[in-house]
Write a protein that holds these residues in place. Structure first.
Motif, PDB file in Angstrom:
ATOM      1  N   ALA A   7      38.705  28.750  24.015  1.00 22.89           N
ATOM      2  CA  ALA A   7      39.865  29.586  23.702  1.00 22.89           C
ATOM      3  C   ALA A   7      39.554  31.045  24.036  1.00 22.89           C
ATOM      4  CB  ALA A   7      40.220  29.446  22.237  1.00 22.89           C
ATOM      5  N   GLY A   8      40.477  31.696  24.728  1.00 22.59           N
ATOM      6  CA  GLY A   8      40.320  33.095  25.090  1.00 22.59           C
ATOM      7  C   GLY A   8      39.666  33.338  26.431  1.00 22.59           C
ATOM      8  N   GLU A   9      39.122  32.306  27.053  1.00 21.22           N
ATOM      9  CA  GLU A   9      38.475  32.492  28.353  1.00 21.22           C
ATOM     10  C   GLU A   9      39.508  32.653  29.467  1.00 21.22           C
ATOM     11  OE1 GLU A   9      34.120  30.421  28.250  1.00 21.22           O
ATOM     12  OE2 GLU A   9      35.770  29.220  28.977  1.00 21.22           O
ATOM     13  N   ILE A  10      39.142  33.443  30.467  1.00 23.75           N
ATOM     14  CA  ILE A  10      40.008  33.645  31.622  1.00 23.75           C
ATOM     15  C   ILE A  10      39.889  32.428  32.542  1.00 23.75           C
ATOM     16  CG2 ILE A  10      40.364  35.030  33.694  1.00 23.75           C
ATOM     17  CD1 ILE A  10      39.405  37.447  32.085  1.00 23.75           C
ATOM     18  N   ILE A  11      41.029  31.824  32.850  1.00 20.30           N
ATOM     19  CA  ILE A  11      41.056  30.675  33.749  1.00 20.30           C
ATOM     20  C   ILE A  11      41.210  31.156  35.183  1.00 20.30           C
ATOM     21  CG2 ILE A  11      42.303  28.584  34.389  1.00 20.30           C
ATOM     22  CD1 ILE A  11      43.145  28.379  31.430  1.00 20.30           C
ATOM     23  N   LEU A  12      42.105  32.139  35.381  1.00 20.82           N
ATOM     24  CA  LEU A  12      42.319  32.635  36.724  1.00 20.82           C
ATOM     25  C   LEU A  12      42.909  34.012  36.694  1.00 20.82           C
ATOM     26  CD1 LEU A  12      44.474  32.327  39.402  1.00 20.82           C
ATOM     27  CD2 LEU A  12      45.312  30.530  37.993  1.00 20.82           C
ATOM     28  N   ARG A  13      42.505  34.852  37.646  1.00 18.23           N
ATOM     29  CA  ARG A  13      43.035  36.206  37.790  1.00 18.23           C
ATOM     30  C   ARG A  13      43.860  36.245  39.064  1.00 18.23           C
ATOM     31  NH1 ARG A  13      40.904  39.833  34.278  1.00 18.23           N
ATOM     32  NH2 ARG A  13      41.589  41.569  35.551  1.00 18.23           N
ATOM     33  N   GLN A  14      45.054  36.850  38.968  1.00 17.51           N
ATOM     34  CA  GLN A  14      45.973  36.854  40.104  1.00 17.51           C
ATOM     35  C   GLN A  14      46.872  38.087  40.051  1.00 17.51           C
ATOM     36  OE1 GLN A  14      48.557  33.436  39.797  1.00 17.51           O
ATOM     37  NE2 GLN A  14      49.034  33.831  37.671  1.00 17.51           N
ATOM     38  N   ARG A  15      47.494  38.388  41.164  1.00 18.95           N
ATOM     39  CA  ARG A  15      48.529  39.411  41.243  1.00 18.95           C
ATOM     40  C   ARG A  15      49.811  38.684  41.602  1.00 18.95           C
ATOM     41  NH1 ARG A  15      45.489  41.408  38.685  1.00 18.95           N
ATOM     42  NH2 ARG A  15      44.185  43.224  39.059  1.00 18.95           N
ATOM     43  N   GLY A  16      50.801  38.745  40.730  1.00 13.66           N
ATOM     44  CA  GLY A  16      51.994  37.932  40.897  1.00 13.66           C
ATOM     45  C   GLY A  16      51.741  36.585  40.248  1.00 13.66           C
ATOM     46  N   THR A  17      52.747  35.720  40.237  1.00 15.43           N
ATOM     47  CA  THR A  17      52.589  34.422  39.585  1.00 15.43           C
ATOM     48  C   THR A  17      52.511  33.310  40.616  1.00 15.43           C
ATOM     49  OG1 THR A  17      54.973  34.345  39.305  1.00 15.43           O
ATOM     50  CG2 THR A  17      53.683  35.070  37.409  1.00 15.43           C
ATOM     51  N   HIS A  18      51.391  33.228  41.320  1.00 13.84           N
ATOM     52  CA  HIS A  18      51.153  32.116  42.235  1.00 13.84           C
ATOM     53  C   HIS A  18      50.947  30.837  41.426  1.00 13.84           C
ATOM     54  CE1 HIS A  18      50.841  34.904  45.526  1.00 13.84           C
ATOM     55  NE2 HIS A  18      49.971  35.618  44.820  1.00 13.84           N
ATOM     56  N   TYR A  19      50.279  30.977  40.280  1.00 12.91           N
ATOM     57  CA  TYR A  19      50.074  29.881  39.341  1.00 12.91           C
ATOM     58  C   TYR A  19      50.842  30.233  38.070  1.00 12.91           C
ATOM     59  CZ  TYR A  19      46.186  28.463  42.330  1.00 12.91           C
ATOM     60  OH  TYR A  19      45.418  28.070  43.385  1.00 12.91           O
ATOM     61  N   GLU A  20      51.538  29.245  37.505  1.00 20.06           N
ATOM     62  CA  GLU A  20      52.335  29.450  36.290  1.00 20.06           C
ATOM     63  C   GLU A  20      51.577  28.903  35.090  1.00 20.06           C
ATOM     64  OE1 GLU A  20      55.541  30.656  35.910  1.00 20.06           O
ATOM     65  OE2 GLU A  20      55.872  31.094  38.024  1.00 20.06           O
ATOM     66  N   PRO A  21      51.758  29.494  33.890  1.00 18.76           N
ATOM     67  CA  PRO A  21      51.108  28.965  32.696  1.00 18.76           C
ATOM     68  C   PRO A  21      51.803  27.699  32.210  1.00 18.76           C
ATOM     69  CG  PRO A  21      52.436  30.874  32.146  1.00 18.76           C
ATOM     70  CD  PRO A  21      52.463  30.741  33.647  1.00 18.76           C
ATOM     71  N   GLY A  22      51.008  26.731  31.790  1.00 12.97           N
ATOM     72  CA  GLY A  22      51.529  25.479  31.244  1.00 12.97           C
ATOM     73  C   GLY A  22      51.160  25.370  29.774  1.00 12.97           C
ATOM     74  N   ILE A  23      50.844  24.161  29.335  1.00 17.73           N
ATOM     75  CA  ILE A  23      50.505  23.902  27.942  1.00 17.73           C
ATOM     76  C   ILE A  23      49.178  24.578  27.589  1.00 17.73           C
ATOM     77  CG2 ILE A  23      49.989  22.075  26.262  1.00 17.73           C
ATOM     78  CD1 ILE A  23      51.664  20.223  28.100  1.00 17.73           C
ATOM     79  N   ASN A  24      49.150  25.289  26.459  1.00 14.37           N
ATOM     80  CA  ASN A  24      47.957  25.961  25.930  1.00 14.37           C
ATOM     81  C   ASN A  24      47.381  27.017  26.866  1.00 14.37           C
ATOM     82  OD1 ASN A  24      47.984  24.421  23.532  1.00 14.37           O
ATOM     83  ND2 ASN A  24      46.977  22.746  24.596  1.00 14.37           N
ATOM     84  N   VAL A  25      48.237  27.624  27.692  1.00 17.14           N
ATOM     85  CA  VAL A  25      47.826  28.701  28.589  1.00 17.14           C
ATOM     86  C   VAL A  25      48.787  29.861  28.408  1.00 17.14           C
ATOM     87  CG1 VAL A  25      47.480  29.383  31.006  1.00 17.14           C
ATOM     88  CG2 VAL A  25      46.821  27.113  30.251  1.00 17.14           C
ATOM     89  N   LYS A  26      48.237  31.075  28.389  1.00 18.78           N
ATOM     90  CA  LYS A  26      49.041  32.282  28.203  1.00 18.78           C
ATOM     91  C   LYS A  26      48.882  33.192  29.410  1.00 18.78           C
ATOM     92  CE  LYS A  26      49.367  36.318  25.219  1.00 18.78           C
ATOM     93  NZ  LYS A  26      48.788  37.007  24.070  1.00 18.78           N
ATOM     94  N   ARG A  27      49.980  33.865  29.801  1.00 19.72           N
ATOM     95  CA  ARG A  27      49.937  34.833  30.899  1.00 19.72           C
ATOM     96  C   ARG A  27      49.822  36.232  30.315  1.00 19.72           C
ATOM     97  NH1 ARG A  27      53.401  38.043  33.979  1.00 19.72           N
ATOM     98  NH2 ARG A  27      55.177  37.383  32.742  1.00 19.72           N
ATOM     99  N   ALA A  28      48.811  36.975  30.726  1.00 17.51           N
ATOM    100  CA  ALA A  28      48.604  38.343  30.259  1.00 17.51           C
ATOM    101  C   ALA A  28      49.490  39.294  31.070  1.00 17.51           C
ATOM    102  CB  ALA A  28      47.132  38.715  30.410  1.00 17.51           C
ATOM    103  N   GLY A  29      49.480  40.548  30.714  1.00 16.84           N
ATOM    104  CA  GLY A  29      50.324  41.554  31.361  1.00 16.84           C
ATOM    105  C   GLY A  29      50.031  41.748  32.842  1.00 16.84           C
ATOM    106  N   ASP A  30      48.798  41.523  33.257  1.00 20.53           N
ATOM    107  CA  ASP A  30      48.441  41.654  34.682  1.00 20.53           C
ATOM    108  C   ASP A  30      48.448  40.303  35.389  1.00 20.53           C
ATOM    109  OD1 ASP A  30      46.199  40.552  33.526  1.00 20.53           O
ATOM    110  OD2 ASP A  30      44.780  41.890  34.517  1.00 20.53           O
ATOM    111  N   ASP A  31      49.170  39.312  34.834  1.00 18.98           N
ATOM    112  CA  ASP A  31      49.352  37.965  35.383  1.00 18.98           C
ATOM    113  C   ASP A  31      48.095  37.094  35.307  1.00 18.98           C
ATOM    114  OD1 ASP A  31      52.053  38.431  36.027  1.00 18.98           O
ATOM    115  OD2 ASP A  31      51.456  39.418  37.885  1.00 18.98           O
ATOM    116  N   THR A  32      47.075  37.525  34.572  1.00 16.96           N
ATOM    117  CA  THR A  32      45.890  36.708  34.342  1.00 16.96           C
ATOM    118  C   THR A  32      46.254  35.546  33.420  1.00 16.96           C
ATOM    119  OG1 THR A  32      44.411  38.594  34.604  1.00 16.96           O
ATOM    120  CG2 THR A  32      43.562  36.730  33.351  1.00 16.96           C
ATOM    121  N   LEU A  33      45.720  34.353  33.678  1.00 17.26           N
ATOM    122  CA  LEU A  33      45.972  33.195  32.825  1.00 17.26           C
ATOM    123  C   LEU A  33      44.773  32.963  31.912  1.00 17.26           C
ATOM    124  CD1 LEU A  33      47.661  30.704  35.310  1.00 17.26           C
ATOM    125  CD2 LEU A  33      48.712  32.371  33.796  1.00 17.26           C
ATOM    126  N   LEU A  34      45.063  32.820  30.598  1.00 13.79           N
ATOM    127  CA  LEU A  34      44.035  32.659  29.571  1.00 13.79           C
ATOM    128  C   LEU A  34      44.225  31.348  28.828  1.00 13.79           C
ATOM    129  CD1 LEU A  34      44.573  36.188  28.036  1.00 13.79           C
ATOM    130  CD2 LEU A  34      42.641  35.535  29.442  1.00 13.79           C
TER     131      LEU A  34
END
Length: 80
Positions: free
Chosen positions: A17-44
């Motif tokens: 929990a809380g680990e960065i899964i992926l860093r991106q600019r824009g939403t190439h990947y969308e958050p699904g179940i148990n994933v949150k999108r941060a303000g800079d589009d990072t998925l956690l």
């Protein structure tokens, strides 16, 4: 200067929990179940579990259908 973008945890790997899964600019990947999108589009990850990537069709506001990649974290599935 390089921004260190990209996938940090691959498909099938364990994420805490809380680990960065992926860093991106824009939403190439969308958050699904148990994933949150941060303000800079990072998925956690929101929970401990295994990361899974999957494709899904999405209808845009103008009626066009596009294929998007989603990221989810499945709790209760643990690998060592």
């Amino acid at each position: 200067a390089a921004k260190r973008l990209g996938i940090k945890i691959n498909h099938g790997a364990h994420a805490n929990a809380g680990e960065i899964i992926l860093r991106q600019r824009g939403t190439h990947y969308e958050p699904g179940i148990n994933v949150k999108r941060a303000g800079d589009d990072t998925l956690l990850a929101l929970k401990n579990g295994v990361v899974q990537y999957y494709a899904k069709s999405k209808t845009r506001f103008d009626g066009n259908r596009i294929k998007k990649t989603y990221v989810k974290v499945m709790p209760g599935i643990y690998k060592k």
